[in-house]
Design a protein around this motif. Structure first.
Motif, PDB file in Angstrom:
ATOM      1  N   HIS A  73       9.131  26.996   0.666  1.00 14.18           N
ATOM      2  CA  HIS A  73       8.271  25.807   0.735  1.00 14.18           C
ATOM      3  C   HIS A  73       7.378  25.636  -0.491  1.00 14.18           C
ATOM      4  CE1 HIS A  73       5.480  28.811   2.588  1.00 14.18           C
ATOM      5  NE2 HIS A  73       4.610  28.146   1.891  1.00 14.18           N
ATOM      6  N   GLU A  97      11.841   8.134   8.060  1.00 12.56           N
ATOM      7  CA  GLU A  97      10.960   9.271   8.359  1.00 12.56           C
ATOM      8  C   GLU A  97      11.506  10.573   7.773  1.00 12.56           C
ATOM      9  OE1 GLU A  97       8.981   7.717  12.575  1.00 12.56           O
ATOM     10  OE2 GLU A  97      10.808   8.908  12.589  1.00 12.56           O
ATOM     11  N   TRP A 100      10.490  10.489   4.397  1.00 12.57           N
ATOM     12  CA  TRP A 100       9.025  10.614   4.379  1.00 12.57           C
ATOM     13  C   TRP A 100       8.603  12.083   4.326  1.00 12.57           C
ATOM     14  CZ3 TRP A 100       5.444  13.185   7.138  1.00 12.57           C
ATOM     15  CH2 TRP A 100       4.104  12.770   7.043  1.00 12.57           C
ATOM     16  N   VAL A 101       9.264  12.906   5.142  1.00 14.89           N
ATOM     17  CA  VAL A 101       8.889  14.318   5.223  1.00 14.89           C
ATOM     18  C   VAL A 101       8.930  14.947   3.838  1.00 14.89           C
ATOM     19  CG1 VAL A 101       9.546  16.573   6.134  1.00 14.89           C
ATOM     20  CG2 VAL A 101       9.680  14.559   7.599  1.00 14.89           C
ATOM     21  N   SER A 102       9.960  14.599   3.088  1.00 12.31           N
ATOM     22  CA  SER A 102      10.114  15.166   1.755  1.00 12.31           C
ATOM     23  C   SER A 102       9.115  14.567   0.773  1.00 12.31           C
ATOM     24  CB  SER A 102      11.540  14.920   1.284  1.00 12.31           C
ATOM     25  OG  SER A 102      11.681  15.339  -0.030  1.00 12.31           O
ATOM     26  N   TYR A 104       6.247  13.293   1.429  1.00 14.48           N
ATOM     27  CA  TYR A 104       4.911  13.775   1.764  1.00 14.48           C
ATOM     28  C   TYR A 104       4.711  15.212   1.308  1.00 14.48           C
ATOM     29  CZ  TYR A 104       0.790  14.854   4.561  1.00 14.48           C
ATOM     30  OH  TYR A 104      -0.433  15.252   4.974  1.00 14.48           O
ATOM     31  N   GLY A 105       5.803  15.968   1.298  1.00 16.66           N
ATOM     32  CA  GLY A 105       5.708  17.376   0.920  1.00 16.66           C
ATOM     33  C   GLY A 105       5.251  17.598  -0.508  1.00 16.66           C
ATOM     34  N   ALA A 113      -5.046  13.258   3.406  1.00 14.75           N
ATOM     35  CA  ALA A 113      -4.632  12.161   4.270  1.00 14.75           C
ATOM     36  C   ALA A 113      -4.157  12.637   5.622  1.00 14.75           C
ATOM     37  CB  ALA A 113      -3.510  11.381   3.572  1.00 14.75           C
ATOM     38  N   MET A 114      -4.610  13.818   6.027  1.00 19.01           N
ATOM     39  CA  MET A 114      -4.015  14.443   7.204  1.00 19.01           C
ATOM     40  C   MET A 114      -4.184  13.672   8.494  1.00 19.01           C
ATOM     41  SD  MET A 114      -4.462  18.487   6.756  1.00 19.01           S
ATOM     42  CE  MET A 114      -6.186  18.281   7.052  1.00 19.01           C
ATOM     43  N   LEU A 115      -5.281  12.922   8.608  1.00 15.56           N
ATOM     44  CA  LEU A 115      -5.496  12.286   9.907  1.00 15.56           C
ATOM     45  C   LEU A 115      -5.277  10.774   9.898  1.00 15.56           C
ATOM     46  CD1 LEU A 115      -8.244  14.469  11.512  1.00 15.56           C
ATOM     47  CD2 LEU A 115      -5.873  14.179  12.217  1.00 15.56           C
ATOM     48  N   ARG A 116      -4.718  10.270   8.809  1.00 19.56           N
ATOM     49  CA  ARG A 116      -4.307   8.854   8.834  1.00 19.56           C
ATOM     50  C   ARG A 116      -3.044   8.729   9.656  1.00 19.56           C
ATOM     51  NH1 ARG A 116      -6.043   6.068   3.585  1.00 19.56           N
ATOM     52  NH2 ARG A 116      -5.054   4.307   4.609  1.00 19.56           N
ATOM     53  N   HIS A 117      -2.688   7.489   9.983  1.00 18.33           N
ATOM     54  CA  HIS A 117      -1.388   7.285  10.589  1.00 18.33           C
ATOM     55  C   HIS A 117      -0.344   7.617   9.529  1.00 18.33           C
ATOM     56  CE1 HIS A 117       2.061   5.534  12.522  1.00 18.33           C
ATOM     57  NE2 HIS A 117       1.346   5.419  13.630  1.00 18.33           N
ATOM     58  N   ALA A 118       0.697   8.324   9.938  1.00 16.75           N
ATOM     59  CA  ALA A 118       1.671   8.815   8.970  1.00 16.75           C
ATOM     60  C   ALA A 118       2.261   7.698   8.115  1.00 16.75           C
ATOM     61  CB  ALA A 118       2.780   9.571   9.703  1.00 16.75           C
ATOM     62  N   ASP A 119       2.421   6.514   8.700  1.00 19.64           N
ATOM     63  CA  ASP A 119       3.086   5.436   7.961  1.00 19.64           C
ATOM     64  C   ASP A 119       2.153   4.651   7.057  1.00 19.64           C
ATOM     65  OD1 ASP A 119       5.598   5.992   8.893  1.00 19.64           O
ATOM     66  OD2 ASP A 119       5.291   4.845  10.741  1.00 19.64           O
ATOM     67  N   ILE A 121       0.076   6.032   4.730  1.00 19.89           N
ATOM     68  CA  ILE A 121      -0.410   6.800   3.590  1.00 19.89           C
ATOM     69  C   ILE A 121       0.022   6.117   2.295  1.00 19.89           C
ATOM     70  CG2 ILE A 121      -0.191   9.008   2.388  1.00 19.89           C
ATOM     71  CD1 ILE A 121      -0.008  10.248   5.152  1.00 19.89           C
TER      72      ILE A 121
END
Lengths: 248, 408, 308, 286
Positions: A73, A97, A100-102, A104-105, A113-119, A121
């Motif tokens: 990682h 999505e 997105w995972v990649s 965001y990584g 931005a951890m507590l925003r809505h994932a979409d 950011i």
């Protein structure tokens, strides 16, 4: 200049030496293929680079930096991304999505931005769109990854790897288990990527390797048997023996 | 489609209203009907006694034909699960939906204490029969009543009787179930033993539900006691007795089961194991009084195997009986009046005369001590022993922790 | 997102209706377990980890709340955050040890830790009251009335659910799902899988502990079975029977579980057998839980409406 | 004091051997089928209750020990065939949950069939009473259990190492894929393994009856301990399970000398310690 350098890499499983002293360097911007018959140690070698396996001895240098034994990682942040031999996606997430995972990584905002809505950011949408565009999956963005065809899933695997905006892309037998037309699709994609990314390709399909590679290293029983341009490898007797010897 | 929906809505509304009415907590009780909740453990650790207690309570209610004077009695049951959480929830639910004014049970002290809180909060009369002394001690309140003998009374009776039987015995080794009840009995035994010329030479606490006693037994054997004194209950006591026997410690050394379920425990032990045992119990079925005789007869008819009642069904019977007495004396289903009518009263009950102490709601009643019979003496598989002593000496006032019984 | 808003509205309406139909304390208990089940689903449904030890956090939360009230008469604004903080810590430690291992080993470890804490609670009688439970947990004056207490719980439950919804919609939530679907790929895309699992475990532990702390106030006692492993089983049961594939599924599961055990136990003393059978059937034939049934019914109705 | 310690050691070994039998059964099922068998405890309980049934209906202690475990094998195989097998395609979580449900159902079934009240079986007459070992007195039956369980463990070891079927089971633990590659009917291997595991639980249950007695909840009491045995041993290690079982038995009985209240907690502390110091278990490779 070499982007990736391997120095005297060893990996032993008990008494078995899967990789026995491989040294090699991958030039920036090149497509470097590693071939060899089954059991030659390609996959172990590959896993040593990606951090899935810790080498027994030797070093892996990326951009001059020693990354030996870094866990998987850590690599994307450095600029190393990979695809998997068996399609490796997130089946219960949508195509967008998955990417997105990649994205965001390796996103610089990741921590904040951890507590925003994932979409929502900022800055991710574009990267997701670009990655999907690259492999031609934009129109499937909203679909569940599980519902895609086999070939499209492999493309998605590529898109996931690309969304990390890597400098080095490691491809582990990208055409394994694909139909003829899907294989063609993947080869074309690899050709499109060539030159824009530094690529390391593990393959045992000779024809594909000959067609796309800048440079080829041949592994045999854990060692490097030969290295050179496709033409040089094609003419190399030892390589021919190794392949033929196995077949006979 | 639309019509169906409308009808569906009407039905839902009706159900909701109905449920709201029955479920709403502040409903006026139907005139002169008293609902008694038997909260028995049908599942969980004490699942074995729940069904027996249910039968015991039924016998009491059938004897009075579900009437206490002019008040009609309705009997409902719920599963206490031997879990405080479930039991309190079920009690709450039954108080609401069945308009329960009286709770009897459950079996376990921990669960009983939790239910006692529910009874207090909901102003419902609660009769309990388990070993904890807190019901009539630290956590006494106006709505809670204790039927079982006070642990002090029990230990005093057992030590006295044991002394009568074994004049030379001096050294006691204790097995104590590790919870509040066990500790308070352990404390009393420690305090009372010198009075009878004995001493506690060792005590081991074991978790409730222990099935493997060999290590405790070896430890006890090493001390060479004159008697093994057990303060544990049910299967713990049965397992311990069985293993004491297999180690050859009993019957060579007498065993004291100080707070025993009586029949329910003894029936699980082979006659060889229970041949030199002193058993203290809240009830034994040969108790010589008319209430007991009638109860034993009725109970054995209802029991599948025709077994005589032990502590559990007797307790359930008696809890129901005391509740009925309270309602009868009050002449009304009013809970507060029923409580006032039984406070300080003397009732001719299952174990003899039961006096309900007004100050802490502890019943002053006889505690039984048996001596078991050897296989030779025994007149049949259910002839476990002889009552050698009964005592109702109350716990000294200064030891009682009920500071204030509170208001109604 | 709009659908979620409707779901919350529906939940709020149901929460208002509930005390009219049910006794307030029972309605409160259902809501408390709804929090626990939804929290468990963050681990199970979102992260793909089966924990057989959620009762650990529930019980520890309950004991903390109970002890703080019994010994110090502490105010709620101090108790609830303390319970959460303690469970964050506890879930951090237990989770750290458990996420080192995957799959079955993870399950067995959570289970064994649960058992360990149960025996600590059980044996440490001077602190917890052991078998007898910890009594005398008095609600503060303003919550003495059951209806007031219910209202308090209902508000807290809705806040908890909203917070958890927020978390599963956040990047964390998506990473939980990525780890569930394909941990190797998640790692290869730059995510620390163990950290993500641990986060999920801690989030669930925190909310479960919070629910436990509120539970201690419910009947004024902390029973030792609050921390027993069978309760962990119940929590998994609630989550699955409602439907682990949906955020709100476990809420339905909690309602159904309590309803089922209450009703069946009225008719048959061996009612846990029925629970077992229902559970087995759900596992065999209805892995989507009640939510799946509802979705199928809705699908049929929609098709029929479209046809008609 | 010395004699107390010596006798507690013997004692620990005896109870530990029973734990070991349970642990080995669980390990085999875990290793081959990849499921922690939540119904393992209830199989143990059925071992005890079948034992009760045999001694009541036919009579004879050793006949019971002989027959009862095979009743449990039948039960275990039914569970595998009609339940677990249907769930191979699903995630293993569902198999586990199914087994949990089965455990709930079967525990209630015991109460329905044999009633809620516990009971006991006396050891056979020739093993009644205790024998003087010089350092301590000790019940004959427990010594016999020690010998019998040791014999079972040795027999199992021979079965696993010296027979073809045993080799297949071992191969299954080491590498399940290999069994499939070898062209062996995996389903049969699963069924067989479940059967062996059930037999071990059954024999442990029936041998334990004179020591622990019978209660409907006995299965749920022993299940967590069995899990701890496997966790300490390390996943899939048969030898480890035996040693871990004895280790736990010893720890438990030695703790009672000095700190009896902690006799239960101590095994979980041991487990915690193992996880911290050696996460893969004492004998685990994975």
């Amino acid at each position: 200049m070499a982007l990736l350098e391997i120095r005297d890499l060893h990996k032993n499983f008990g008494a078995v030496a899967a990789v026995a002293g491989v040294t090699l360097s991958v030039e920036q911007g090149s497509l470097h293929a590693i071939i060899g018959p089954n059991g030659a140690g390609k996959t172990t070698f590959f896993n040593c680079i990606t951090g899935e396996v810790a080498p027994t001895r030797g070093h892996v240098l990326f951009d001059g930096r020693d990354i030996t034994g870094s866990p998987p990682h850590r690599l994307p942040a450095l600029g190393i991304s990979r695809s998997f031999q068996r399609t490796s996606i997130f089946p219960r997430l949508s195509v967008a999505e998955n990417v997105w995972v990649s994205a965001y990584g390796t996103h610089p905002l990741a921590a904040g931005a951890m507590l925003r809505h994932a979409d929502t950011i900022p800055g991710l949408d574009e990267r997701i769109r670009d990655a999907l565009h690259e492999v031609g999956l934009e129109r499937h963005a909203g679909r569940l990854a599980d519902e895609l065809s086999h070939g499209d899933q492999r493309l998605l695997d590529f898109a996931i790897a690309l969304a990390a905006s890597p400098r080095l892309l490691l491809l582990d037998e990208p055409t394994a288990g694909l139909s003829r037309s899907d294989t063609q699709m993947v080869i074309e994609l690899v050709e499109r990527l060539k030159g824009r990314y530094t690529l390391v390709l593990i393959e045992h399909k000779m024809d594909m390797v000959m067609r796309v590679s800048d440079r080829i290293s041949v592994m045999y029983f854990g060692r490097l048997l030969a290295e050179g341009s496709p033409e040089a490898i094609r003419g190399d007797l030892r390589v021919r023996e190794a392949y033929l010897g196995r077949r006979a | 489609m639309a019509r169906i929906t409308r009808r569906g809505f009407a039905a839902t509304a009706a159900v909701a209203t109905g449920a709201a009415v029955t479920g709403f907590p502040y409903v006026v009780r139907a005139a002169e009907e008293a609902a008694i909740l038997g909260l028995w453990d049908f599942t969980g650790a004490y699942a074995d006694v729940g069904p027996l207690m249910d039968v015991g309570a039924q016998v009491a209610l059938e004897q009075v034909d579900y009437r206490a004077g002019d008040v009609k009695l309705r009997y409902v049951t719920r599963d206490g699960e031997t879990k405080a959480g479930a039991a309190t929830r079920r009690a709450e639910e039954a108080i609401a939906s069945e308009k329960v004014g009286y709770i009897i049970g459950p079996w376990s002290s921990g669960v009983g204490l939790a239910v006692s809180e529910v009874a207090k909060n909901n102003k419902v009369m609660h009769w309990f029969s388990g070993g904890t002394e807190d019901i009539s001690g630290k956590r006494c309140h106006r709505y809670g009543f204790q039927w079982a003998a006070n642990p002090w009374t029990a230990m005093d009776a057992v030590l006295y009787a044991f002394r009568q039987q074994n004049a030379n015995a001096r050294r006691l080794y204790l097995f104590v179930a590790d919870y509040a009840f066990g500790w308070s009995l352990e404390k009393y035994v420690g305090n009372l033993a010198p009075k009878y010329g004995m001493e506690v030479i060792g005590a081991d606490r074991h978790p409730l539900g222990q099935r493997e006693f060999s290590s405790y037994i070896l430890k006890a054997a090493a001390k060479n006691p004159d008697a093994v004194f057990m303060i544990n209950f049910g299967l713990d006591a049965v397992s311990a007795a069985r293993q004491l026997h297999s180690f050859g410690l009993i019957p060579k050394v007498p065993l004291i089961m100080s707070w025993s379920a009586g029949v329910e425990e003894l029936i699980q032990l082979a006659p060889e194991i229970r041949s030199n045992v002193i058993v203290g119990t809240n009830y034994y079925y040969t108790a010589d009084n008319p209430v007991s005789k009638a109860f034993v007869e009725a109970y054995r008819k209802k029991d599948k195997q025709g077994n005589p009642p032990g502590y559990a069904p007797a307790a359930a019977y008696s809890l129901a009986h005391m509740t009925i007495e309270a309602i009868k004396r009050a002449g009304t289903a009013n809970v507060q009046k029923a409580i006032q009518s039984i406070e300080g009263a003397e009732v001719e009950g299952l174990v003899g005369t039961i006096k309900v102490q007004a100050s802490n709601h502890q019943s002053i009643r006889p505690y039984f001590v048996l001596k078991t019979k050897t296989p030779k003496e025994s007149q049949g598989p259910l002839d476990f022993g002889t009552i050698i002593h009964t005592s109702s000496t109350p716990q000294p006032k200064e030891l009682n922790e009920c500071a204030d019984i509170g208001k109604l | 997102m709009r659908r979620d808003r409707y779901s919350f509205l529906l939940l709020a309406v149901l929460a208002i209706v509930a005390p009219l139909v049910l006794r307030p304390v029972i309605a409160a208990e259902i809501l408390i377990f709804a929090i626990v089940a939804v929290a468990n689903n963050i681990i199970l449904g979102y992260t793909g980890l089966l924990s057989f030890g959620q009762a650990t956090f529930f019980g520890v939360g309950a004991y903390i709340s109970g002890l703080m009230i019994v010994h110090w008469d502490a105010p709620l604004w101090l108790i609830l955050p303390t319970a959460v903080a303690a469970n964050v810590l506890l879930a951090g430690v237990i989770g750290y040890l458990c996420v080192q291992r995957i799959g079955l080993y993870f399950i067995m470890l959570t289970f064994a830790f649960n058992q360990m804490f149960y025996f600590i609670a059980y044996s440490w009688t001077t602190l917890t009251g052991g078998e007898d439970g910890l009594p005398g947990v008095q609600r503060p004056e303003w919550l003495r009335d059951d209806l007031a207490f219910y209202t308090f719980v209902a508000v807290l439950a809705l806040i908890c659910l909203a917070l958890m919804k927020r978390i599963v919609d956040s990047p964390w939530g998506r990473l939980f799902q990525a780890v569930r679907d394909n941990p190797d790929r998640a790692a290869a895309t730059g995510h620390n899988v163990r950290l993500i699992k641990l986060t999920s475990f801690v989030v669930a532990g925190a909310f479960t502990g919070f629910a436990g702390a509120v539970y201690a106030l419910l009947y004024g006692i902390v029973p030792v079975d609050a921390i027993y492993w069978l309760r962990s089983g119940d929590i998994v049961f609630m989550t699955l029977i409602g439907g682990s594939g949906n955020f709100f599924g476990p809420v339905i599961g909690a309602v159904f579980f309590i309803w089922l055990s209450e009703t069946v136990s009225l008719f048959w003393n061996r009612w846990p057998m029925i629970l077992g059978i229902v559970f087995a059937l759900v596992v065999l034939f209805l892995r989507g839980g009640i939510v799946e049934v509802l979705a199928r019914i809705a699908g049929v109705m929609r098709r029929r409406r479209d046809a008609g | 004091m010395t004699f107390l310690i010596v006798s507690q050691i013997i004692n620990g070994v005896v109870t530990g051997m029973l734990y070991a039998l349970m642990g080995v059964g669980l390990t085999l099922i875990l290793g081959v089928l990849n499921i922690p068998n939540f119904a393992h405890g209830v199989l143990y309980a059925f071992g005890a209750y079948f034992m009760l049934a045999v001694t009541q209906l036919i009579g004879g202690f050793w006949l019971g020990v002989l027959i009862a475990p095979f009743g449990v094998v039948a039960l275990g195989m039914l569970i595998e065939y009609f339940g677990v097998r249907q769930l191979y395609a699903a995630h293993h979580d569902y198999q586990l949950l199914f087994l949990f449900a089965v455990a709930l159902i079967l525990q209630e079934a015991i109460i329905l069939i044999w009633g809620p009240v516990g009971t006991s079986i006396l050891p056979p007459e020739h093993l009644a009473g205790a024998v003087n070992l010089g350092v301590t007195i000790y019940p004959k039956y427990r010594l016999a259990v020690m010998v019998i369980t040791a014999a079972i463990v040795i027999a199992l070891w021979l079965f696993l190492t010296r027979t073809n079927v045993g080799a297949i089971v071992r191969a299954g633990i080491e590498n399940r894929g290999m069994v499939e590659v070898l062209g062996i009917d995996v389903q049969k291997v699963f069924l067989l393994t479940f059967g062996i595991g059930a037999w071990l639980a059954g024999i442990a249950g029936s041998l334990a009856t004179p020591i622990m007695g019978l209660t409907p909840s006995m299965g749920f009491d022993i299940l967590p301990i069995t899990f701890v045995v496997v966790v300490i041993a390390g996943l899939g290690s048969v030898v480890g399970a035996i040693l871990a079982g004895i280790l736990i038995g010893l720890a438990q009985s030695l703790t009672t000398i000095w700190f009896p209240e902690a006799a239960q907690v101590v095994i979980y502390l041991l487990m915690g310690l193992t996880i911290i110091l050696r996460p893969q278990g004492l004998f685990g490779k994975r």
